[in-house]
Write an enzyme that holds these catalytic residues in place. Structure first.
Site, PDB file in Angstrom:
ATOM      1  CB  CYS A  34     -36.373 -20.606 -45.840  1.00 33.38           C
ATOM      2  SG  CYS A  34     -35.060 -21.361 -45.967  1.00 33.38           S
ATOM      3  CB  CYS A 273     -28.086 -24.481 -24.565  1.00 30.66           C
ATOM      4  SG  CYS A 273     -29.091 -23.435 -26.265  1.00 30.66           S
ATOM      5  CB  CYS A 279     -29.095 -20.601 -21.556  1.00 35.58           C
ATOM      6  SG  CYS A 279     -30.716 -19.175 -21.412  1.00 35.58           S
ATOM      7  CB  CYS A 294     -29.300 -15.614 -27.279  1.00 36.88           C
ATOM      8  SG  CYS A 294     -29.947 -17.485 -27.945  1.00 36.88           S
ATOM      9  CG  ASP A 295     -28.401 -17.936 -33.782  1.00 36.60           C
ATOM     10  OD1 ASP A 295     -28.395 -17.128 -34.529  1.00 36.60           O
ATOM     11  OD2 ASP A 295     -29.114 -19.687 -34.347  1.00 36.60           O
ATOM     12  CB  CYS A 339     -43.247 -28.024 -13.716  1.00 40.16           C
ATOM     13  SG  CYS A 339     -43.738 -29.763 -15.286  1.00 40.16           S
ATOM     14  CB  CYS A 345     -37.845 -28.795 -20.584  1.00 33.48           C
ATOM     15  SG  CYS A 345     -38.720 -27.897 -18.719  1.00 33.48           S
ATOM     16  CB  CYS A 366     -45.494 -25.469 -21.291  1.00 32.29           C
ATOM     17  SG  CYS A 366     -45.517 -25.778 -19.696  1.00 32.29           S
TER      18      CYS A 366
END
Length: 397
Positions: A34, A273, A279, A294-295, A339, A345, A366
């Protein structure tokens, strides 16, 4: 992966101990190619041909034993590369070892796959062993085949769609996992409707932003712009709301991002997450037992946690390195801290702050989130009130 929100079954809770691992049993090797795949290049982290990066029996058993020691109810998420390249016998070995070492305790398995190599034997196994399957499918054929290609640069839709129908017909738990790229972003309602008509109750969308491999100063051309992704979310949300049964308070479909936000609005922890304040919820296990935070950031600086043959999963999860990684998400710039949507988020995913140099460390999406939150806020508040009222009515003495 997805589940339709159920207030009666879910209560707010503090951050949990290790409960899930994302396993790469064949590393970055995949039978497809891909265009936008971020993991294929991870093969260079290890010597030898990518196809040789296969998890040994010893590492597999050590992983399973370690998870039952570390977690009361472990979840194993099998990913790649393409995990089904290892064949069905590998996964039969997985469940045999799990049954042996669980000693009667519960556990769960999830498989993320292109679906290309599945067949009836696979479907029967996945159903019998209660696997939750995340199927990578981007939408109808012209959209899916834009970037999801085999190694001969041919589209893969026909086989993937055939196998999707097979899984659904067999009653396998299956989610549609669609990427949102520079092309698919133009067809939000068409993709959503296609998923509904195909029979996917659960779906999730992953926006693509990656660095251009030919120009380190720019994002890859298949990356989706913030403005376009924001409008994509709005259109899918409106379609999702149109399908909502307000009389019965039932969702016709589950979109993971929306379900996670609804959790926030009713005072629960979000499932994704990317919406957490920190995270470090899970760990990645590479084919040789290497552990990462983290992946999306395997191989990046400050994400390596050791190897499960030298350190227990529990110790790696609570290690200073992993805890420090989790704190990085909370390191927000002044714009984020001011914000009005901060608690929705918390700055988004760390990897989305570093893929496009033009973002200068700010989250690429964002603008997407601001546009979407402004559009959906009233509806989420309405849904949250309905759920809370319904929950109170159901729990009156």
């Amino acid at each position: 992966m997805n589940k339709i929100i159920n207030l009666k079954a879910e209560t707010p809770a503090p951050r949990k101990p290790l409960s899930s691992v994302m396993v790469k049993p064949i590393g970055a090797f995949c039978n497809l190619h891909c265009t936008y795949c971020y993991y294929l290049d991870k093969a260079h982290l290890y010597p030898g041909a990518p196809a040789s990066h296969r998890m040994s029996d010893d590492t597999l058993e050590q992983l399973i034993i370690g998870m039952f020691r570390a977690s009361a109810l472990p979840t194993f998420i099998w990913q790649g590369g393409e995990p089904t390249v290892l064949g069905l016998d590998f996964f039969k070995k997985v469940v045999d070892l799990q049954k042996q070492h669980s000693k009667g305790r519960g556990y769960s398995n999830a498989l993320q796959t292109s679906g290309f190599l599945l067949n009836e034997a696979w479907a029967d196994f996945l159903k019998a062993e209660n696997f939750l399957v995340g199927l990578s499918i981007d939408g109808p054929q012209p959209i899916h085949d834009r970037y999801r290609l085999d190694r001969m640069n041919r589209g893969t839709f026909a086989k993937v769609y055939e196998n999707a129908q097979l899984l659904i017909a067999k009653g396998v738990q299956v989610n549609a996992l669609g990427t949102v790229n520079d092309y698919s972003v133009k067809f939000a309602r068409e993709i959503y409707q296609f998923f509904v008509e195909t029979g996917f109750v659960f779906m999730q969308f992953s926006p693509i932003v990656e660095r251009d491999p030919h120009n380190a100063k720019a994002a890859a051309p298949f990356s989706v712009s913030a403005r376009a992704y924001g409008e994509f979310l709005v259109q899918v949300f409106d379609a999702w709301m149109q399908d909502f049964d307000f009389d019965k308070l039932q969702q016709k479909t589950s979109v993971r991002f929306f379900d996670s936000l609804l959790h926030i609005y009713v005072g629960l922890d979000p499932m994704q997450c990317v919406l957490h304040k920190h995270c470090n919820d899970y760990m990645v296990v590479e084919h040789n037992g290497d552990l990462y935070s983290c992946d999306f950031l395997v191989g990046e600086r400050n994400t390596a946690l050791g190897n499960l043959h030298q350190i227990s999963l529990q110790d790696a999860f609570y290690s200073p390195a992993h805890l420090a990684f989790g704190q990085q998400k909370a390191a927000l710039d002044s714009e984020c801290r001011r914000c009005q949507w901060l608690s929705q988020c918390y700055g988004g995913c760390i990897k989305d702050r570093i893929r496009d140099p033009a973002d200068q460390g700010h989250n690429h999406f964002c603008e997407s989130f601001k546009h979407f939150f402004a559009h959906s806020d009233k509806d989420f508040k309405k849904l949250a009130k309905l759920y809370q009222t319904h929950y109170m009515e159901q729990n009156q003495p």
